[in-house]
Design an enzyme around this catalytic site. Structure first.
Site, PDB file in Angstrom:
ATOM      1  N   GLU A  81       0.844  -1.194   0.000  1.00 17.49           N
ATOM      2  CA  GLU A  81       0.000   0.000   0.000  1.00 17.49           C
ATOM      3  C   GLU A  81       0.879   1.244   0.000  1.00 17.49           C
ATOM      4  OE1 GLU A  81      -1.340   1.975   3.498  1.00 17.49           O
ATOM      5  OE2 GLU A  81      -1.329   0.084   4.631  1.00 17.49           O
ATOM      6  N   LYS A 113      -4.147  -1.869  14.071  1.00 16.51           N
ATOM      7  CA  LYS A 113      -3.585  -0.713  14.765  1.00 16.51           C
ATOM      8  C   LYS A 113      -4.032  -0.715  16.229  1.00 16.51           C
ATOM      9  CE  LYS A 113      -2.910   2.034  10.633  1.00 16.51           C
ATOM     10  NZ  LYS A 113      -3.434   1.074   9.631  1.00 16.51           N
TER      11      LYS A 113
END
Length: 296
Positions: A23, A157
């Protein structure tokens, strides 16, 4: 949906050689501050190459999806400030966006469309804390559940609701694997305290999980803990997270992640940056090893 492939990515796919999608959000101003973002780009690309695969950085450049970038296009990505999730891919093309940096969801979608089966990132998005009120759930989870790609990450995360994220992945039928580890990692720390559903210890097993899954369009999430030497102590990151989350009250949607990550950097006196670089490189290494195994 068709992405423009760089010459090296196109040749690798034609020849049946290993390719790893990357990404571009992590390499932009939304992921890491300069010059750490440029360092992350180089170390991840070199790690993929070192272990026998071809890196394919995803981005929107001049209104077209790309997999594999030129040096000039990489410079534009480093300065990028406009996120592209999977839902935004059509809009970015229709409106001819100059530069769009891809999130996990967009990169997984582009990788699948191009026939790339392995993708490496830092950490995925997931179910946000307080989602029962806000409904804030990252599109990353839906993309992983609906594209047959192995996503390699350091868990989700750390500021997310990790138990609910795992529950969502279970409901969506996504196999969640722990790479030589029994615990679901929490980005900066090796363990969130939550057991990973399935431990795997070698590349072939990961490849077989992709092959044997019952839903042909469902992907696989491989979680790789941050290297032990680069882990931030749980007590230190917990305090930084608490402060960052309190400061982020009222911020919603795509703006949450870059704000919280920047605040964690501040609260850890910059310690989060080398940790982020270390886990991103480590994920790229494992992804390359798996991509190579898939070709055998």
């Amino acid at each position: 949906m068709t992405a423009i492939l760089s010459d090296d990515v196109a040749r690798a796919l034609t020849d049946g050689r290993a390719v790893v999608a990357l990404e571009s959000t992590i390499f932009s101003t939304l992921g890491l501050p300069a010059p750490a973002n440029a360092e992350a780009l180089e170390v991840c690309k070199q790690a993929v190459l070192e272990y026998g695969a071809t890196p394919a950085v995803a981005a929107i450049i001049d209104g077209r999806p790309r997999l594999g970038l030129t040096a000039d296009e990489e410079k534009r990505v480093l300065q990028g400030s406009r996120k592209v999730a999977e839902r935004d891919l059509a809009v970015a093309q229709a409106q001819q966006w100059d530069v769009g940096v891809t999130t996990v969801s967009a990169t997984v979608a582009l990788a699948h469309a191009a026939g790339i089966s392995v993708f490496a990132t830092g950490g995925i998005g997931g179910v946000h804390r307080g989602s029962e009120l806000t409904g804030d759930i990252s599109a990353d989870l839906d993309a992983i559940a609906n594209h047959p790609v192995i996503t390699v990450s350091a868990g989700a995360k750390a500021f997310l609701d990790l138990p609910k994220t795992l529950e969502y992945l279970e409901t969506a039928g996504v196999p969640v694997l722990g790479w030589q580890h029994d615990w679901f990692p929490a980005f900066y720390t090796r363990s969130s305290g939550l057991p990973v559903p399935h431990r795997v210890d070698d590349e072939q097993t990961v490849c077989d999980v992709l092959r044997y899954r019952s839903r042909p369009n469902t992907g696989v999430l491989l979680t790789v803990p941050i290297p032990e030497a680069d882990e931030i102590p749980e007590s230190r990151i917990a305090a930084a997270l608490a402060t960052a989350l309190e400061a982020s009250a009222g911020i919603t949607g795509p703006a949450v992640t870059p704000y919280v990550l920047a605040r964690i950097e501040k609260e850890t006196d910059g310690e989060s940056i080398p940790a982020n670089l270390a886990l991103a490189r480590n994920n790229a290494v494992i992804a390359a090893r798996i991509a190579v195994a898939l070709t055998k």
